[in-house]
Enzyme design. Structure first.
Site, mmCIF file in Angstrom:
data_model
loop_
_atom_site.group_PDB
_atom_site.id
_atom_site.type_symbol
_atom_site.label_atom_id
_atom_site.label_comp_id
_atom_site.label_asym_id
_atom_site.label_seq_id
_atom_site.Cartn_x
_atom_site.Cartn_y
_atom_site.Cartn_z
ATOM 1 N N ASP A 92 107.382 103.745 89.090
ATOM 2 C CA ASP A 92 107.441 102.318 89.453
ATOM 3 C C ASP A 92 108.700 102.098 90.277
ATOM 4 O O ASP A 92 109.718 101.621 89.780
ATOM 5 C CB ASP A 92 107.458 101.458 88.184
ATOM 6 C CG ASP A 92 107.532 99.970 88.517
ATOM 7 O OD1 ASP A 92 107.265 99.597 89.673
ATOM 8 O OD2 ASP A 92 107.863 99.186 87.607
ATOM 9 N N THR A 100 110.879 101.138 94.080
ATOM 10 C CA THR A 100 110.903 100.235 95.226
ATOM 11 C C THR A 100 110.193 100.953 96.381
ATOM 12 O O THR A 100 109.699 102.069 96.227
ATOM 13 C CB THR A 100 112.360 99.926 95.623
ATOM 14 O OG1 THR A 100 113.045 101.163 95.813
ATOM 15 C CG2 THR A 100 113.075 99.129 94.536
ATOM 16 N N ASP A 101 110.187 100.329 97.540
ATOM 17 C CA ASP A 101 109.607 100.973 98.716
ATOM 18 C C ASP A 101 110.505 102.136 99.148
ATOM 19 O O ASP A 101 111.655 102.217 98.719
ATOM 20 C CB ASP A 101 109.451 99.939 99.838
ATOM 21 C CG ASP A 101 108.338 98.951 99.519
ATOM 22 O OD1 ASP A 101 107.218 99.175 99.961
ATOM 23 O OD2 ASP A 101 108.596 97.984 98.769
HETATM 24 N N1 AG3 Z 1 107.948 97.842 92.338
HETATM 25 C C1 AG3 Z 1 107.106 97.889 93.505
HETATM 26 C C2 AG3 Z 1 107.370 96.819 94.515
HETATM 27 C C3 AG3 Z 1 106.694 97.124 95.800
HETATM 28 C C4 AG3 Z 1 106.802 96.035 96.757
HETATM 29 N N2 AG3 Z 1 106.414 96.561 97.998
HETATM 30 C C5 AG3 Z 1 105.690 95.971 98.909
HETATM 31 N N3 AG3 Z 1 105.346 94.724 98.789
HETATM 32 N N4 AG3 Z 1 105.333 96.668 99.907
HETATM 33 C C6 AG3 Z 1 107.796 96.694 91.557
HETATM 34 C C7 AG3 Z 1 108.516 96.732 90.277
HETATM 35 C C8 AG3 Z 1 107.694 96.077 89.223
HETATM 36 N N5 AG3 Z 1 107.932 96.603 87.950
#
Ligand code: AG3
Length: 284
Positions: free
Chosen positions: A158, A160-161
């Site tokens: 999980d 970030t980008d």
């Molecule tokens: N993590 C992934 C966020 C991705 C956002 N990216 C995008 N919109 N391209 C989220 C953390 C949640 N637990």
């Protein structure tokens, strides 16, 4: 970044969603990344990192249920689970709902994300960080998986980008580490961006996972605040049976686990492996 009372997402150079910040609850440069948490009338409390919306109170369930219940119920008897990232605690919360789970190890690089989400987004972790089955490690996920001598049934990334701290979680070195600590019949899933907007991420991930796993594929789900269409989740395993578990079996497992959901259903689970043609073209 945060400007006056408007938050403009800066993920894409020429287009982005904007939020009214009714109240900024917390903002800091953690040393790893820029973290902001604010209230918005439509989405409730919102958390963003480095200019990208990570999670909101109102729609977090879509992402967290799809990232957890699809691999967990495909596997059916996951005892040991590894989470990479996931500082807000939403993934941990959903994993711990599965009665088969004995231990969950979560490796997060940024302690401050965990602390501030417990404080300002308490319903994400919903007490999960105090669960005796949870083992939280503050460390670099890439090093952890490469050095780890344990094996896990399900691994969930999980992140970030692929920029900032998340960038390394899309490299071949990370995927090699995943292979190293995944049980032979286990499965790895990872957030892989919004496929229409980030098509090259799909192609790159597929290219990097394919040499390591018998099956590298994707499933999808639509998360409202990850704008631009459907999100694809990477799926990698040597166990070809997992994707083909029947609807009846998934239904039986879901019922036996006695988990209530708001997005996930066994039928959504099965259907999520059907990919739009442009995604299939991207991984040909
Ligand atoms: N993590 C992934 C966020 C991705 C956002 N990216 C995008 N919109 N391209 C989220 C953390 C949640 N637990």
């Amino acid at each position: 970044m945060a400007n006056d009372n408007q938050y403009l997402e800066t993920l894409y150079p020429s287009w982005g969603q904007q939020f009214v910040m009714d109240k900024v609850l917390f903002e800091v440069n953690t040393g790893h990344q820029h973290l902001v948490i604010f209230d918005n009338a439509q989405w409730g409390t919102v958390m963003a990192l480095d200019g990208v919306i990570q999670t909101t109170e109102k729609d977090e369930f879509v992402y967290h249920e799809m990232m957890v219940h699809v691999p967990m119920l495909s596997h059916g008897e996951a005892k040991k689970v590894l989470i990479i990232g996931g500082g807000d605690g939403g993934i941990l919360r959903e994993v711990l709902k599965h009665p088969s789970v004995q231990t969950v190890t979560q490796v997060e690089i940024d302690q401050q994300v965990i602390d501030m989400c417990i404080k300002y987004l308490p319903n994400h972790s919903a007490g999960a960080y105090n669960n005796p089955k949870a083992n939280i490690v503050i460390a670099d996920g890439v090093d952890f998986v490469n050095e780890c001598t344990e094996k896990f049934d399900v691994i969930i990334s999980d992140s970030t980008d692929p920029m900032g701290p998340g960038e390394v979680l899309f490299t071949s070195r990370f995927y090699q580490g995943i292979k190293n600590c995944l049980e032979d019949d286990g499965v790895f899933v990872a957030q892989n961006g919004v496929s229409f907007m980030q098509t090259s991420e799909v192609t790159t991930t597929f290219k990097r996972l394919s040499p390591l796993f018998t099956e590298a594929s994707f499933y999808c789900g639509a998360v409202p605040t990850y704008v631009g269409g459907i999100m694809t989740f990477a799926w990698a395993t040597d166990n070809l049976a997992l994707k083909n578990v029947s609807l009846e079996t998934i239904e039986a497992r879901f019922e036996a686990a006695n988990i209530s959901t708001r997005f996930y259903t066994p039928a959504v689970h099965k259907g999520s492996f059907a990919l739009p043609h442009y995604v299939m073209e991207a991984i040909k």
